[in-house]
Design an enzyme around this catalytic site. Structure first.
Site: not given
Ligand SMILES: NC(=O)c1ccc[n+]([C@@H]2O[C@H](COP(=O)([O-])OP(=O)(O)OC[C@H]3O[C@@H](n4cnc5c(N)ncnc54)[C@H](O)[C@@H]3O)[C@@H](O)[C@H]2O)c1
Ligand SMILES: N[C@H](CO)Cc1c[nH]c[nH+]1
Ligand SMILES: [Zn+2]
Length: 396
Positions: A296-297
């Site tokens: 990704e990055h």
């Molecule tokens: N690739 C990108 O562009 C990018 C950008 C920003 C963030 N991210 C990623 O996004 C992710 C955010 O994840 P997060 O978990 O903090 O928030 P999220 O909002 O993606 O997920 C949370 C939700 O997951 C569900 N959940 C949790 N455990 C569960 C289970 N056991 N079974 C079914 N559903 C379940 C719940 O309903 C909860 O509301 C991180 O991994 C981060 O690295 C990626």
């Molecule tokens: N690194 C994430 C994308 O993988 C984006 C993000 C949002 N806030 C902080 N970081």
């Protein structure tokens, strides 16, 4: 944990959760709001009275935001807007043999943005998805985000700023299903965009047979390619920074320098996260490794980053030299919604293009005879007599 070879897979794959997520999606499709309320209680521990956040709630939450955060949001918004405006495609076209043709870039009508919120807050993600949508001309933006009961003030402020139509207090796979199929409270949209954990991305994958998605943007990934000119403390900070997203983050350092590898290993040795620290013979081999991961990055902490960039084939976004990868997360301008799980082999990060459809048009006012005859001949060859007639009657 420290591993001294290239990763063989991602820390967590959505294949592992596809069955469970299919059940969640199916139940939301069948039962609507009732299923959303049940799943939100089960997975988020929240009893929802209302799924939709009212305009008054949004306004009240936004008014709690401090002036310095508002200012930071405003500054970052302008930078992201400039990036997407500068790459917005013009209406283009031309003509040949008496036919005018071209493309009308047309904004999507209804877009759903998933703003993650399980472990951390992501108002920046609402900017990264909402601003290119608006630059494209999308008029109806709907947002789903897990709220822990209350809407976050920064998300509320951005929602008002971007004129978001509705916000729903739901997260995970159930939120994606609701946006894809609609429920009593949630609007069905034409395309769902936004990052999230493995459940969210697996759900996007499943619903993509019925609704547009922007790609797979799951747990964060960072590959740093470094030579001996790099600074091990900065590399350490960059790795730990993306490690803040949680232990599903993929963190890889590929270096031609034994010193850099040794110094970074010393610094990360007490951490709970997993780090891949890999030796490469030379820069070419290092970038070949990075291309095979398709992260990704990608951060090129080398003495000639522009030269190194020429060898990059697969990456969501690349930061050059000492530019910290985290600046793309917030304020550089390019989007932080980026492909993971090797999708960078065939997909880039989110842009204004994700919110535009190229509708092509043709107007044959005075087409060349040869062109008309070619159409008639091919239509007859395929056995489409009326096709042939409908063309011939007009021009022959
Ligand atoms: N690739 C990108 O562009 C990018 C950008 C920003 C963030 N991210 C990623 O996004 C992710 C955010 O994840 P997060 O978990 O903090 O928030 P999220 O909002 O993606 O997920 C949370 C939700 O997951 C569900 N959940 C949790 N455990 C569960 C289970 N056991 N079974 C079914 N559903 C379940 C719940 O309903 C909860 O509301 C991180 O991994 C981060 O690295 C990626
Ligand atoms: N690194 C994430 C994308 O993988 C984006 C993000 C949002 N806030 C902080 N970081
Ligand atoms: Zn980040």
């Amino acid at each position: 944990m420290i591993i001294k070879e290239l990763p063989k897979s991602r820390p967590i794959s959505f294949d592992q959760v596809l069955d469970k997520v299919s059940e969640i999606v199916g139940k939301v499709k069948r039962e609507g709001d009732k299923a959303l309320i049940e799943f939100t209680e089960k997975f988020d521990g929240i009893k929802l009275d209302n799924i939709k956040v009212t305009k008054e709630e949004i306004h009240a939450a936004a008014s709690l935001l401090s002036e310095d955060i508002k200012k930071a949001i405003d500054v970052v918004s302008e930078q992201i807007k400039e990036f997407h405006t500068s790459i917005k495609p013009p209406q283009i076209g031309g003509g040949k043999s008496g036919v005018d043709f071209g493309i009308i870039w047309t904004p999507l009508e209804k877009v759903g943005i998933y703003v993650p919120g399980g472990k951390k807050l992501y108002p920046s993600t609402l900017l990264m998805a909402g601003i290119p949508a608006i630059v494209a001309g999308v008029e109806e933006i709907y947002v789903a985000t897990p709220t822990k009961g209350k809407i976050d003030p920064a998300i509320a402020y951005i929602a008002e700023k971007l004129n978001v139509k509705e916000i729903y207090k739901i997260g995970g796979a159930q939120a994606i299903a609701a946006l894809a199929y609609g429920t009593e409270s949630v609007k069905k949209v034409d395309k769902i965009v936004g990052p999230g954990n493995v459940y969210v991305q697996a759900a996007k994958y499943i619903v993509s047979k019925d609704v547009g998605i922007d790609g797979i943007e799951g747990p964060t990934e960072l590959v740093i390619v470094a030579d001996d000119s790099a600074n091990s403390e900065e590399i350490y900070l960059d790795l730990l920074a993306q490690g803040e997203h949680g232990n599903s983050t993929l963190l890889v350092l590929i270096s031609t320098s034994d010193r850099i590898l040794r110094e970074v290993e010393e610094k990360v040795s007490g951490s709970d996260l997993t780090f891949y620290l890999v030796k490469a013979r030379d820069l070419e081999e290092a970038i070949t490794y990075a291309n095979s991961i398709a992260p990704e990055h990608l951060s090129l902490q080398v003495s000639s980053p522009r030269e190194a960039l020429k060898m990059v084939r697969n990456a969501g976004a690349v930061t050059l030299g000492r530019t910290p990868p985290a600046i793309i997360d917030y304020s550089a301008g390019p989007d932080h919604i980026l492909p993971t799980n090797s999708w960078a082999k065939f997909k880039g990060g989110l842009t204004v293009y994700d919110f535009l459809k190229p509708i092509s048009f043709a107007q044959a006012t005075n087409p060349d005879k040869e062109l008309i005859n070619a159409a008639i001949t091919l239509a007859r060859y395929e056995g489409f007599e009326i096709h042939s007639k409908s063309i011939g009657e007009r021009y022959v």
